[in-house]
Design a protein around this motif. Structure first.
Motif, short mmCIF file in Angstrom:
data_model
loop_
_atom_site.label_atom_id
_atom_site.label_comp_id
_atom_site.label_asym_id
_atom_site.label_seq_id
_atom_site.Cartn_x
_atom_site.Cartn_y
_atom_site.Cartn_z
N ARG A 123 0.85 -1.18 0.00
CA ARG A 123 0.00 0.00 0.00
C ARG A 123 0.89 1.24 0.00
O ARG A 123 2.07 1.18 0.35
CB ARG A 123 -0.91 0.03 1.23
CG ARG A 123 -0.15 -0.05 2.56
CD ARG A 123 -1.07 0.02 3.77
NE ARG A 123 -1.55 1.37 3.99
CZ ARG A 123 -2.83 1.73 3.96
NH1 ARG A 123 -3.77 0.83 3.75
NH2 ARG A 123 -3.19 2.97 4.16
N ASP A 124 0.32 2.36 -0.40
CA ASP A 124 0.99 3.64 -0.19
C ASP A 124 0.71 4.05 1.23
O ASP A 124 -0.44 4.26 1.61
CB ASP A 124 0.48 4.68 -1.19
CG ASP A 124 1.15 4.57 -2.54
OD1 ASP A 124 2.12 3.82 -2.65
OD2 ASP A 124 0.71 5.25 -3.48
N GLN A 125 1.73 4.16 2.04
CA GLN A 125 1.57 4.32 3.48
C GLN A 125 1.90 5.74 3.94
O GLN A 125 2.96 6.27 3.63
CB GLN A 125 2.47 3.33 4.21
CG GLN A 125 2.40 3.43 5.70
CD GLN A 125 1.03 3.05 6.26
OE1 GLN A 125 0.48 2.02 5.87
NE2 GLN A 125 0.50 3.88 7.14
N ARG A 126 0.99 6.32 4.68
CA ARG A 126 1.26 7.61 5.31
C ARG A 126 2.18 7.42 6.51
O ARG A 126 1.99 6.51 7.31
CB ARG A 126 -0.04 8.28 5.75
CG ARG A 126 -0.94 8.69 4.60
CD ARG A 126 -2.35 8.97 5.09
NE ARG A 126 -2.38 9.91 6.21
CZ ARG A 126 -3.37 9.97 7.10
NH1 ARG A 126 -4.40 9.13 7.01
NH2 ARG A 126 -3.32 10.87 8.08
N LEU A 127 3.18 8.28 6.61
CA LEU A 127 4.12 8.25 7.73
C LEU A 127 4.22 9.63 8.34
O LEU A 127 4.09 10.65 7.64
CB LEU A 127 5.52 7.83 7.26
CG LEU A 127 5.70 6.49 6.57
CD1 LEU A 127 7.16 6.33 6.13
CD2 LEU A 127 5.29 5.34 7.47
N VAL A 176 10.21 17.67 11.40
CA VAL A 176 9.52 16.90 12.43
C VAL A 176 8.02 17.19 12.36
O VAL A 176 7.60 18.35 12.25
CB VAL A 176 10.06 17.24 13.83
CG1 VAL A 176 9.21 16.58 14.91
CG2 VAL A 176 11.50 16.79 13.96
N GLY A 177 7.21 16.14 12.38
CA GLY A 177 5.77 16.28 12.29
C GLY A 177 5.23 16.27 10.87
O GLY A 177 4.01 16.22 10.67
N GLU A 178 6.11 16.29 9.89
CA GLU A 178 5.69 16.27 8.48
C GLU A 178 5.08 14.92 8.14
O GLU A 178 5.53 13.88 8.60
CB GLU A 178 6.90 16.53 7.60
CG GLU A 178 6.61 16.59 6.12
CD GLU A 178 7.84 16.88 5.28
OE1 GLU A 178 7.70 16.91 4.04
OE2 GLU A 178 8.93 17.07 5.86
N GLU A 179 4.02 14.93 7.33
CA GLU A 179 3.43 13.69 6.85
C GLU A 179 3.90 13.43 5.43
O GLU A 179 3.84 14.31 4.57
CB GLU A 179 1.90 13.76 6.87
CG GLU A 179 1.24 12.47 6.42
CD GLU A 179 -0.27 12.50 6.51
OE1 GLU A 179 -0.94 12.37 5.45
OE2 GLU A 179 -0.79 12.65 7.64
N ILE A 180 4.40 12.23 5.19
CA ILE A 180 4.86 11.83 3.87
C ILE A 180 4.17 10.53 3.48
O ILE A 180 3.56 9.86 4.32
CB ILE A 180 6.39 11.67 3.82
CG1 ILE A 180 6.85 10.57 4.79
CG2 ILE A 180 7.07 13.00 4.14
CD1 ILE A 180 8.36 10.29 4.73
N ILE A 181 4.26 10.18 2.20
CA ILE A 181 3.69 8.93 1.71
C ILE A 181 4.79 8.12 1.03
O ILE A 181 5.44 8.59 0.09
CB ILE A 181 2.53 9.18 0.74
CG1 ILE A 181 1.37 9.87 1.46
CG2 ILE A 181 2.06 7.86 0.12
CD1 ILE A 181 0.16 10.13 0.60
N ILE A 182 4.99 6.90 1.53
CA ILE A 182 6.03 6.01 1.04
C ILE A 182 5.41 4.63 0.80
O ILE A 182 4.68 4.12 1.64
CB ILE A 182 7.17 5.88 2.07
CG1 ILE A 182 7.78 7.25 2.41
CG2 ILE A 182 8.25 4.93 1.57
CD1 ILE A 182 8.53 7.90 1.28
#
Length: 234
Positions: free
Chosen positions: A114-118, A133-139
């Motif tokens: 899946r494309d996962q939010r981190l 810090v606190g940034e949301e990324i998709i990996i």
């Protein structure tokens, strides 16, 4: 001169070429390293890629952790060389005791992709300095043995010392304790995570829709972070 970043290939590695491409896109030189050698070829940093090293026999990463090249990788990591472990590479780092805890079968007993939010928890490591810090990324995430476990004392230390690099957001895909998706060592040169940043380094691969895998560039910053970290030491 561009930094030289080694990518170790074990029997069963699947994403070593993808990691090499990501390194090139970050304006560094990838160097192929072989599991049976004792030669790091003078590289400035090291990536342990995803896959199923040695067929995941015994435990994922267990045999790879005692392969000849890992003697050199452990020594380099302990001397401060940046080392990134991706998915199976994270499992190898744990089995080699460069990172604490363990990784077990996903809680639902199924392989997941899946494309996962981190959420970025630590932006001060050699591999995360280009994040906030606190940034949301998709990996992208793809694993069958990604459940992170550790005893209570280890979890308290990880939380208290800020050694959790990434947490899962939105959904915990594999039952990892404390939503842990990735870790750093205390020195900040060794990072391991289950998602695959090398699969999110250029646009145009997969449609950007809510129904399908999202393409993006969030993963590229892992590799540009390492390049900046190495440049700062020159």
């Amino acid at each position: 001169m561009a930094p030289r970043i080694g990518v170790v290939t074990f029997p069963g590695s699947l994403d070593d070429r993808d990691a090499q491409r990501a390194i090139r896109l970050a304006d560094a030189e990838p160097v192929a390293l072989w599991h049976a050698d004792h030669d790091l070829q003078g590289v400035d940093a090291i990536v342990l890629p995803g896959g199923f090293s040695y067929g995941d026999y015994l435990r994922p990463g267990a045999i790879a952790a005692i392969s000849p090249i890992m003697t050199e990788v452990v020594a380099a990591a302990n001397a401060g060389t940046p080392v990134l472990g991706i998915c199976n590479g994270f499992q190898v780092l744990v089995e080699a005791h460069l990172l604490p805890g363990g990784l077990i079968r996903n809680a639902h007993q199924q392989f997941i992709r899946r494309d996962q939010r981190l959420i970025v928890e630590n932006a001060s490591t050699a591999w995360t300095s280009d994040f906030e810090v606190g940034e949301e990324i998709i990996i992208p995430l793809k694993n069958g043995d990604g459940g992170y476990i550790a005893n209570d004392e280890t979890l308290r230390r990880l939380e208290g010392e800020g050694l959790i690099a990434f947490r899962y957001a939105g959904v915990n895909p594999n039952g990892s304790l404390n939503e842990i998706a990735g870790l750093s060592n205390a020195r900040g040169n060794v990072v391991g995570l289950m998602p695959h940043p090398e699969h999110a380094v250029e646009p145009g691969f997969g449609p950007d829709t809510s129904e399908a895998m999202r393409s993006g560039l969030d993963g590229l910053r892992f590799f540009t972070s390492a390049v900046r970290s190495l440049a700062a030491k020159v």
